[in-house]
Motif scaffolding. Structure first.
Motif, PDB file in Angstrom:
ATOM      1  N   GLN A 113      -7.976 -57.616  15.224  1.00 51.07           N
ATOM      2  CA  GLN A 113      -8.047 -56.534  14.239  1.00 51.07           C
ATOM      3  C   GLN A 113      -7.760 -57.039  12.820  1.00 51.07           C
ATOM      4  OE1 GLN A 113      -5.631 -57.009  16.314  1.00 51.07           O
ATOM      5  NE2 GLN A 113      -3.681 -56.727  15.254  1.00 51.07           N
ATOM      6  N   SER A 120     -12.502 -54.898  10.439  1.00 53.80           N
ATOM      7  CA  SER A 120     -11.587 -53.842  10.892  1.00 53.80           C
ATOM      8  C   SER A 120     -10.821 -53.238   9.720  1.00 53.80           C
ATOM      9  CB  SER A 120     -10.588 -54.405  11.909  1.00 53.80           C
ATOM     10  OG  SER A 120     -11.205 -54.608  13.152  1.00 53.80           O
ATOM     11  N   ARG A 166     -15.484 -50.140  13.213  1.00 58.61           N
ATOM     12  CA  ARG A 166     -14.870 -50.163  14.539  1.00 58.61           C
ATOM     13  C   ARG A 166     -15.552 -51.236  15.391  1.00 58.61           C
ATOM     14  NH1 ARG A 166     -12.025 -47.039  17.300  1.00 58.61           N
ATOM     15  NH2 ARG A 166     -11.728 -49.076  18.238  1.00 58.61           N
ATOM     16  N   ALA A 167     -14.721 -52.098  15.966  1.00 54.87           N
ATOM     17  CA  ALA A 167     -15.235 -53.276  16.675  1.00 54.87           C
ATOM     18  C   ALA A 167     -15.809 -52.952  18.051  1.00 54.87           C
ATOM     19  CB  ALA A 167     -14.119 -54.305  16.805  1.00 54.87           C
ATOM     20  N   VAL A 168     -15.619 -51.724  18.528  1.00 54.84           N
ATOM     21  CA  VAL A 168     -16.166 -51.376  19.846  1.00 54.84           C
ATOM     22  C   VAL A 168     -17.515 -50.687  19.705  1.00 54.84           C
ATOM     23  CG1 VAL A 168     -13.979 -51.234  21.056  1.00 54.84           C
ATOM     24  CG2 VAL A 168     -14.827 -49.213  19.830  1.00 54.84           C
ATOM     25  N   THR A 180      -8.163 -47.566  18.615  1.00 49.83           N
ATOM     26  CA  THR A 180      -8.117 -48.402  17.408  1.00 49.83           C
ATOM     27  C   THR A 180      -8.497 -49.827  17.801  1.00 49.83           C
ATOM     28  OG1 THR A 180      -5.844 -49.173  17.742  1.00 49.83           O
ATOM     29  CG2 THR A 180      -6.097 -47.083  16.549  1.00 49.83           C
ATOM     30  N   ASP A 181      -8.748 -50.679  16.799  1.00 46.64           N
ATOM     31  CA  ASP A 181      -9.060 -52.076  17.101  1.00 46.64           C
ATOM     32  C   ASP A 181      -7.842 -52.841  17.611  1.00 46.64           C
ATOM     33  OD1 ASP A 181     -11.645 -51.587  16.503  1.00 46.64           O
ATOM     34  OD2 ASP A 181     -11.749 -52.813  14.701  1.00 46.64           O
ATOM     35  N   HIS A 182      -6.676 -52.315  17.352  1.00 43.80           N
ATOM     36  CA  HIS A 182      -5.462 -52.867  17.940  1.00 43.80           C
ATOM     37  C   HIS A 182      -5.532 -52.810  19.470  1.00 43.80           C
ATOM     38  CE1 HIS A 182      -2.073 -53.671  15.123  1.00 43.80           C
ATOM     39  NE2 HIS A 182      -1.603 -54.211  16.218  1.00 43.80           N
ATOM     40  N   LEU A 218      -8.240 -52.742  21.231  1.00 44.38           N
ATOM     41  CA  LEU A 218      -9.222 -53.744  21.666  1.00 44.38           C
ATOM     42  C   LEU A 218      -8.548 -55.101  21.812  1.00 44.38           C
ATOM     43  CD1 LEU A 218     -12.054 -54.913  22.167  1.00 44.38           C
ATOM     44  CD2 LEU A 218     -12.345 -55.035  19.686  1.00 44.38           C
ATOM     45  N   GLU A 219      -7.771 -55.461  20.821  1.00 38.71           N
ATOM     46  CA  GLU A 219      -7.038 -56.727  20.877  1.00 38.71           C
ATOM     47  C   GLU A 219      -6.148 -56.782  22.120  1.00 38.71           C
ATOM     48  OE1 GLU A 219      -6.745 -59.638  19.265  1.00 38.71           O
ATOM     49  OE2 GLU A 219      -4.873 -60.219  20.266  1.00 38.71           O
ATOM     50  N   THR A 241     -18.521 -58.407  18.845  1.00 40.63           N
ATOM     51  CA  THR A 241     -18.111 -57.027  18.557  1.00 40.63           C
ATOM     52  C   THR A 241     -19.309 -56.198  18.086  1.00 40.63           C
ATOM     53  OG1 THR A 241     -17.334 -57.822  16.412  1.00 40.63           O
ATOM     54  CG2 THR A 241     -15.693 -57.568  18.127  1.00 40.63           C
TER      55      THR A 241
END
Lengths: 368, 368
Positions: free
Chosen positions: A140, A145, A150-152, A171-173, A175-176, A194
């Motif tokens: 993120q 980000s 949004r990375a998804v 959130t991208d958090h 995802l991480e 992504t």
């Protein structure tokens, strides 16, 4: 060197490797294997076309990708070589769209090479820029980000045929977190791509021209070697940075915490810095430099540790007691200095709520 | 009770809870919360229609689903209640197909309730059968996987909005590994739905009529309580099982290994079994029963531990020193006894390569 970079060729790879390793600020993984794989692709007649950021079409579909490793330093598995390509294809399948160009999530370290390798394999160009302008430990921490992409959906692929699509996260958090857990059974290494971004967005938020930057930085170091110039001075001039200290490592504490290499160095100055003491904190990357207990440089500015003789970068896992090093501060890009960026990549995000980030003054020499 | 089950109603839920817990053989999680959620749905006017296995259309699209927890016993998070529904929707999106019916991956324990809950929420019927006929700790231990269905793409969903699609894996073992890792950051609990199966396949490989089985088993226990009959004897007769021992727990070792509850019980017989010693090994579920050091029952047959007075099941985490228990052996379904099944769910798969599985003789009383 002022020419616009249109293609990466075999002779560029060694220089990019050096430049990317310097920009890795101690972390980001080793670009060596990726360089060899790029070289193989070029030998097969494949090419690595580069699109200057300014020439990217607004409606181009750009995917950011890179390798993701489980954060266990020193247990890096050598990739089979098509992990990122598989992740890219999974993203194309997931979104039902054809991708036009690739970009590096992180120019610092190994992920400088991954998008170039995938570009050669996929017959796509790579954009001259990246999402960090350096290395950071978590996903993120990209300008994508930070500035609202949004990375998804994101896709992970390994060499065994496992493909995991993280389709939605709050959130991208998240995802991480999830990707970091899922990569462990995937042999602790995978390619990760992504969600596609528009060219217009990438032009606005990418750290610009960082392939060129790494290339020129590496070329300058190689030139200094050949011409018997001071490579340290060369890096400083090339990057508009500062020499923070030349020093010997007199104490080194480093351990694994949450899978990351965490620790600190104590330094005893020599040369112009004789009699001074220094201190560097690290979490995969070098985070904070203190002189006599006072913070002089911190993330997101780049703290770079070079071998004081060769000017070659020393990664956090290669640090040893007694090494003689040069500590450089290089200013980060302004895109990492905004309030929204500092929230994600400023000192507080790394556990230093009491350090207020002050942009490093760009200056060739020592601050007065 | 000989009627074909067409719908699960409120009055059935308590009985299914008891029956499913007995079939959980010490593991599988507690069906209590799921029961309450099913009850809430029924109160809202929703229904839980049941399709008898024999009436399932060959071309029906059936999805197996259930809750997946991180294997940390006793730290079960209460689900928000729509995890499996979200996972189901993710599978429909991934495959682009509408699902016709749901089926439980595992009738033993909590996953008896999950498909009924999702059925009520989604307006779909649930098939009377499941993929284990009991509880097992891992996902590849279903008859679906054993008999050749690939569980990918599989979807995981949590209550926070995370959706992970495991799109491809070389084997269902890999799915288990990756999902087990990814569930940890997802709060250690998620709903998981696997790739749709055809009605024809499900009719061939599902352990048949296990909702009815759990219902009748629970009803029999409840009836025994009301009529002051021996509930132990009731369970044995209902399931065509054997009383292996009535005993006191005189030693109990239980620890977490790889996240699973692993350990063993030492038993001192009483009543008809006075003077005998027994031993049970457990890995979430009860795996092996020995009398005087000799194996008398083992997976995939069901080893069930009941409170010797109430006949209610005791799960592995509720075992205590000094408890008075009845140990029952219940024969598993023949679908779990084939060579291909024993490879996945036989004693060797649980770390007992030296135990040869011998089908438990079905008999009401003690073996001679």
């Amino acid at each position: 060197m002022a020419d616009v970079l249109r293609e990466v060729t075999d002779t560029d790879l060694d220089a990019i490797e050096i430049g990317a390793a310097i920009l890795g600020t101690g972390g980001g993984g080793n670009p060596y294997i990726g360089k060899l794989r790029c070289r193989e692709e070029l030998k097969k007649g494949r090419r690595i076309p580069v699109i200057p950021l300014s020439e990217l079409a607004d409606n181009a579909l750009v995917v950011s990708l890179g390798g993701m490793g489980a954060p266990v330093v020193g247990v890096e598995k050598i990739e089979q070589g098509e992990e990122c390509l598989r992740a890219l294809k999974a993203i194309e399948k997931e979104t039902g769209r054809r991708v036009d160009a690739l970009i590096s999530a992180e120019i610092g370290g190994a992920n400088s090479m991954e998008p170039m390798l995938t570009a050669a394999q996929a017959g796509l160009p790579v954009v001259d820029g990246d999402g960090m302008g350096r290395a950071f430990p978590e996903m993120q921490m990209t300008t994508w980000s930070i500035y609202g992409h949004r990375a998804v959906p994101a896709a992970m692929a390994d060499e065994k045929g496992n493909i995991v699509v993280i389709r939605d996260t709050p959130t991208d958090h998240w995802l991480e977190h999830i990707a970091r857990a899922a990569v462990v059974p995937m042999g602790a290494a995978c390619g990760l791509a992504t969600a596609p971004m528009s060219g217009a967005f990438v032009k606005r938020v990418a750290i610009p021209n960082t392939i060129t930057q790494a290339l020129n930085l590496g070329r300058a170091v190689l030139h200094a070697h050949r011409a018997h110039l001071d490579p340290i001075r060369t890096v400083i001039e090339q990057e508009n940075g500062r020499l923070l200290m030349t020093a010997k490592i007199v104490d080194l504490e480093r351990h694994l915490k949450g899978g990351f290499a965490v620790g600190h160095l104590t330094l005893e100055g020599f040369g112009d810095f004789a009699g001074e003491s220094g201190h560097i904190d690290l979490q995969n990357e070098f985070l904070v430099f203190r002189r006599g207990g006072v913070v002089e440089a911190c993330v997101p500015d780049l703290i770079v540790v070079l071998d004081s003789d060769t000017g070659l970068p020393i990664t956090t896992e290669m640090l040893r007691y007694g090494q003689r090093i040069a500590v450089l501060g290089l200013p980060c890009h302004d895109l990492l200095r905004s309030p929204e960026a500092l929230e994600i990549v400023g000192p507080a995000a790394f556990g230093y709520p009491d350090i207020t980030y002050e942009p490093m003054p760009a200056a060739g020499g020592r601050a007065a």
